[in-house]
Motif scaffolding. Structure first.
Motif: not given
Length: 288
Positions: A45-56
């Motif tokens: 039932g928990d939620y997890v957020n996954v961030d996609i990060d772009l560098g340079n």
């Protein structure tokens, strides 16, 4: 003679320009794509957020990425794109049941570094890890040229787990040995004593657990034969009658300069000096 001076001046100027160009090449970094979760474990039932990060960021015009996930643990909920994209840019997210395909097509280009999109999952059962991996499908810069040197980190980074396991081990040690003291509990550190093996007398010492940065704990009423550099070694537990005499290890300074990159700096200094010398020779020639 004049011809030789002109050749020398030209050579030195060329060396200076070469040094500047070489520096640009050395410090040019490839773009990178990675993902990070806001939690390391989930319960049903928990939620997890996954961030996609772009560098340079090379100023992208298109980007296509895929998040593969274990459908027996997670299910897709939603996607939230960075507000830096313009209203005419197209952002798409489609779920197949085991992967989320993410695509963005910019009307012009997008040059920001940081989080591009946040994908939200919900746990369908308890899990002690986040079973998600990242893959890059395509990327193009503002000139619509394919970006082929992007460094992709497939594993999703998650925060470190809690220290409940260490606390349980400390509790078990206390149950086994009543003389065991948990250094993380300030109420139990007041009566720790050190035995002086030469005199046979117990001398009281107050021991504080090491802080998060790894600094040694403080002590009072230390035996006279302990030097200023000697401290009680930080640990999870210590026996009240245990003899403590630990020589503090010298740790290297994290900011110690290793000399990495000094070759490039010396190259630039030499090139600059050569350029100034060439300029002086040219001025002297004009005066003659």
């Amino acid at each position: 003679m004049k011809r030789t001076k002109n050749m020398a001046a030209g050579f030195l100027c060329g060396l200076l320009l070469t040094g500047i160009t070489y520096t640009d090449l050395v410090y040019a970094a490839s773009p990178s794509l990675s993902a990070s979760a806001d939690t390391a474990t989930v319960a049903e039932g928990d939620y997890v957020n996954v961030d996609i990060d772009l560098g340079n960021n090379p100023s992208i015009s298109t980007l296509g990425a895929t998040l593969n996930y274990d459908s027996s643990v997670l299910k897709y909920d939603s996607s939230d794109w960075n507000g830096g994209f313009s209203g005419s840019d197209m952002q798409m997210a489609s779920d197949t049941g085991s992967e989320v395909n993410l695509s963005v097509v910019c009307d012009d280009s997008y040059a920001q570094d940081g989080t591009v999109v946040t994908v939200r999952f919900q746990a369908v059962k308890d899990a002690d890890s986040i079973p998600v991996t990242l893959a890059l499908r395509d990327m193009a810069d503002a000139d619509l040229s394919v970006v082929s040197d992007c460094q992709v980190t497939s594993a999703v980074h998650a925060p470190q787990g809690d220290s409940s396991g260490q606390k349980n081990q400390a509790d078990q040690a206390k149950d086994t040995d009543p003389d065991t003291v948990d250094l993380e509990n300030p109420d139990e550190t007041a009566d720790i004593s050190i035995v002086d093996e030469e005199s046979g007398a117990d001398e009281p010492i107050t021991v504080a657990a090491a802080d998060a940065g790894g600094s040694a704990g403080s002590q009072t009423n230390a035996p006279s034969d302990m030097t200023q550099g000697e401290t009680a070694a930080p640990s999870q537990s210590v026996t009240k009658t245990q003899t403590v005499a630990v020589q503090a290890a010298a740790k290297p300074d994290r900011n110690y300069q290793t000399g990495a990159g000094i070759g490039i700096d010396m190259y630039l200094i030499g090139a600059a000096a050569c350029g100034l010398l060439a300029l002086l020779l040219s001025v002297r020639r004009l005066k003659k």
